[in-house]
Write a protein that holds these residues in place. Structure first.
Motif, PDB file in Angstrom:
ATOM      1  N   ASP A  64       3.380   4.336  -7.718  1.00  0.00           N
ATOM      2  CA  ASP A  64       3.604   4.692  -9.119  1.00  0.00           C
ATOM      3  C   ASP A  64       4.266   6.056  -9.185  1.00  0.00           C
ATOM      4  N   ILE A  65       5.220   6.187 -10.116  1.00  0.00           N
ATOM      5  CA  ILE A  65       5.851   7.482 -10.377  1.00  0.00           C
ATOM      6  C   ILE A  65       5.616   7.813 -11.831  1.00  0.00           C
ATOM      7  N   ALA A  66       5.036   8.985 -12.059  1.00  0.00           N
ATOM      8  CA  ALA A  66       4.786   9.489 -13.416  1.00  0.00           C
ATOM      9  C   ALA A  66       5.359  10.900 -13.476  1.00  0.00           C
ATOM     10  N   GLY A  67       6.505  11.024 -14.151  1.00  0.00           N
ATOM     11  CA  GLY A  67       7.145  12.338 -14.223  1.00  0.00           C
ATOM     12  C   GLY A  67       7.602  12.780 -12.851  1.00  0.00           C
ATOM     13  N   ASP A  68       7.074  13.915 -12.390  1.00  0.00           N
ATOM     14  CA  ASP A  68       7.475  14.445 -11.092  1.00  0.00           C
ATOM     15  C   ASP A  68       6.365  14.314 -10.051  1.00  0.00           C
ATOM     16  N   VAL A  69       5.587  13.238 -10.159  1.00  0.00           N
ATOM     17  CA  VAL A  69       4.498  12.980  -9.224  1.00  0.00           C
ATOM     18  C   VAL A  69       4.554  11.504  -8.790  1.00  0.00           C
ATOM     19  N   MET A  70       4.466  11.274  -7.475  1.00  0.00           N
ATOM     20  CA  MET A  70       4.422   9.915  -6.944  1.00  0.00           C
ATOM     21  C   MET A  70       3.042   9.677  -6.333  1.00  0.00           C
ATOM     22  N   THR A  71       2.442   8.535  -6.652  1.00  0.00           N
ATOM     23  CA  THR A  71       1.141   8.169  -6.098  1.00  0.00           C
ATOM     24  C   THR A  71       1.294   6.878  -5.317  1.00  0.00           C
ATOM     25  N   ILE A  72       0.832   6.907  -4.074  1.00  0.00           N
ATOM     26  CA  ILE A  72       0.829   5.731  -3.220  1.00  0.00           C
ATOM     27  C   ILE A  72      -0.629   5.318  -3.058  1.00  0.00           C
ATOM     28  N   ARG A  73      -0.929   4.078  -3.417  1.00  0.00           N
ATOM     29  CA  ARG A  73      -2.289   3.552  -3.286  1.00  0.00           C
ATOM     30  C   ARG A  73      -2.258   2.336  -2.370  1.00  0.00           C
ATOM     31  N   GLY A  74      -3.354   2.125  -1.682  1.00  0.00           N
ATOM     32  CA  GLY A  74      -3.415   0.960  -0.825  1.00  0.00           C
ATOM     33  C   GLY A  74      -4.837   0.598  -0.490  1.00  0.00           C
ATOM     34  N   GLU A  75      -4.951  -0.512   0.208  1.00  0.00           N
ATOM     35  CA  GLU A  75      -6.264  -0.949   0.661  1.00  0.00           C
ATOM     36  C   GLU A  75      -6.103  -1.671   1.992  1.00  0.00           C
ATOM     37  N   ARG A  76      -6.896  -1.263   2.950  1.00  0.00           N
ATOM     38  CA  ARG A  76      -6.951  -1.958   4.232  1.00  0.00           C
ATOM     39  C   ARG A  76      -8.204  -2.822   4.208  1.00  0.00           C
ATOM     40  N   ARG A  77      -7.998  -4.116   4.298  1.00  0.00           N
ATOM     41  CA  ARG A  77      -9.114  -5.053   4.187  1.00  0.00           C
ATOM     42  C   ARG A  77      -9.749  -5.274   5.560  1.00  0.00           C
ATOM     43  N   GLU A  78     -11.073  -5.238   5.565  1.00  0.00           N
ATOM     44  CA  GLU A  78     -11.809  -5.418   6.813  1.00  0.00           C
ATOM     45  C   GLU A  78     -11.870  -6.893   7.173  1.00  0.00           C
ATOM     46  N   GLU A  79     -11.596  -7.187   8.421  1.00  0.00           N
ATOM     47  CA  GLU A  79     -11.689  -8.548   8.918  1.00  0.00           C
ATOM     48  C   GLU A  79     -13.070  -8.754   9.523  1.00  0.00           C
ATOM     49  N   GLU A  80     -13.588  -9.955   9.373  1.00  0.00           N
ATOM     50  CA  GLU A  80     -14.913 -10.270   9.907  1.00  0.00           C
ATOM     51  C   GLU A  80     -14.808 -10.580  11.395  1.00  0.00           C
ATOM     52  N   HIS A  81     -15.472  -9.757  12.208  1.00  0.00           N
ATOM     53  CA  HIS A  81     -15.514  -9.956  13.656  1.00  0.00           C
ATOM     54  C   HIS A  81     -16.875  -9.506  14.167  1.00  0.00           C
ATOM     55  N   ASP A  82     -17.312 -10.099  15.256  1.00  0.00           N
ATOM     56  CA  ASP A  82     -18.446  -9.534  15.986  1.00  0.00           C
ATOM     57  C   ASP A  82     -17.846  -8.445  16.865  1.00  0.00           C
ATOM     58  N   ARG A  83     -18.319  -7.216  16.684  1.00  0.00           N
ATOM     59  CA  ARG A  83     -17.721  -6.121  17.452  1.00  0.00           C
ATOM     60  C   ARG A  83     -18.781  -5.099  17.813  1.00  0.00           C
ATOM     61  N   ASN A  84     -18.479  -4.351  18.813  1.00  0.00           N
ATOM     62  CA  ASN A  84     -19.373  -3.291  19.263  1.00  0.00           C
ATOM     63  C   ASN A  84     -19.029  -1.954  18.623  1.00  0.00           C
ATOM     64  N   ARG A  85     -17.780  -1.764  18.310  1.00  0.00           N
ATOM     65  CA  ARG A  85     -17.350  -0.479  17.786  1.00  0.00           C
ATOM     66  C   ARG A  85     -16.214  -0.687  16.802  1.00  0.00           C
ATOM     67  N   SER A  86     -16.158   0.175  15.794  1.00  0.00           N
ATOM     68  CA  SER A  86     -15.038   0.181  14.858  1.00  0.00           C
ATOM     69  C   SER A  86     -14.758   1.618  14.459  1.00  0.00           C
ATOM     70  N   GLU A  87     -13.590   2.103  14.813  1.00  0.00           N
ATOM     71  CA  GLU A  87     -13.171   3.457  14.451  1.00  0.00           C
ATOM     72  C   GLU A  87     -12.055   3.424  13.411  1.00  0.00           C
ATOM     73  N   LEU A  88     -11.785   2.258  12.890  1.00  0.00           N
ATOM     74  CA  LEU A  88     -10.730   2.111  11.898  1.00  0.00           C
ATOM     75  C   LEU A  88     -11.295   2.332  10.503  1.00  0.00           C
ATOM     76  N   HIS A  89     -10.459   2.873   9.643  1.00  0.00           N
ATOM     77  CA  HIS A  89     -10.854   3.061   8.245  1.00  0.00           C
ATOM     78  C   HIS A  89     -10.476   1.814   7.453  1.00  0.00           C
ATOM     79  N   TYR A  90     -11.426   1.332   6.693  1.00  0.00           N
ATOM     80  CA  TYR A  90     -11.182   0.203   5.805  1.00  0.00           C
ATOM     81  C   TYR A  90     -11.465   0.652   4.388  1.00  0.00           C
ATOM     82  N   GLY A  91     -10.893  -0.071   3.433  1.00  0.00           N
ATOM     83  CA  GLY A  91     -11.132   0.248   2.040  1.00  0.00           C
ATOM     84  C   GLY A  91      -9.903   0.839   1.388  1.00  0.00           C
ATOM     85  N   SER A  92     -10.092   1.406   0.209  1.00  0.00           N
ATOM     86  CA  SER A  92      -8.997   1.952  -0.595  1.00  0.00           C
ATOM     87  C   SER A  92      -8.625   3.353  -0.143  1.00  0.00           C
TER      88      SER A  92
END
Length: 140
Positions: A64-92
């Motif tokens: 989105d661009i409003a005047g002289d400001v740009m905003t980038i929004r996103g979301e990384r969706r978490e996948e369902e896995h059996d895992r021992n460790r997760s260092e990734l960021h999920y969410g908005s």
């Protein structure tokens, strides 16, 4: 030679830019999902590249661009896995960036290739106008 971008006279945009820069150290400690960016000027465009791997640009990214400001929004969706460790960021996540004066918002283009979002923002560089100021005096 690249032109120097003068940030806008909008104090809110300047404050947002300062906060983004100063708070980057806190984000590096994993306190919040963060979009890493680089910006530069190329061929009359202000170019922003953002690392956003693992997202679907058609569903998970909004710009989105409003005047002289740009905003980038996103979301990384978490996948369902059996895992021992997760260092990734999920969410908005969100990043707000000040834009140079003279932005042509209707001509902005964005591409997403190999996990990198590139936004090209055309803008007009206006030469400062000189105005002569009349001096009033009482005839002395």
């Amino acid at each position: 030679m690249a032109a120097i971008i003068k940030r806008s006279a909008n104090p809110v945009a300047d404050l947002l830019g300062w906060l983004e820069t100063e708070s980057a150290a806190m984000r590096s400690f994993g306190t919040a999902p963060y979009i890493r960016v680089e910006d530069f000027v190329e061929d009359g465009n202000y170019v922003v590249r953002a690392e956003m791997p693992g997202v679907d640009p058609n569903k998970d990214i909004q710009i989105d661009i409003a005047g002289d400001v740009m905003t980038i929004r996103g979301e990384r969706r978490e996948e369902e896995h059996d895992r021992n460790r997760s260092e990734l960021h999920y969410g908005s996540f969100e990043r707000t960036l000040p834009l140079p004066a003279g932005v042509k918002a209707e001509e902005v283009r964005a591409t997403y290739i190999n996990g990198v979002l590139e936004v090209r923002v055309p803008y007009a560089v206006e030469e400062p106008k000189t105005t002569r100021v009349a001096i009033e005096h009482n005839g002395s």
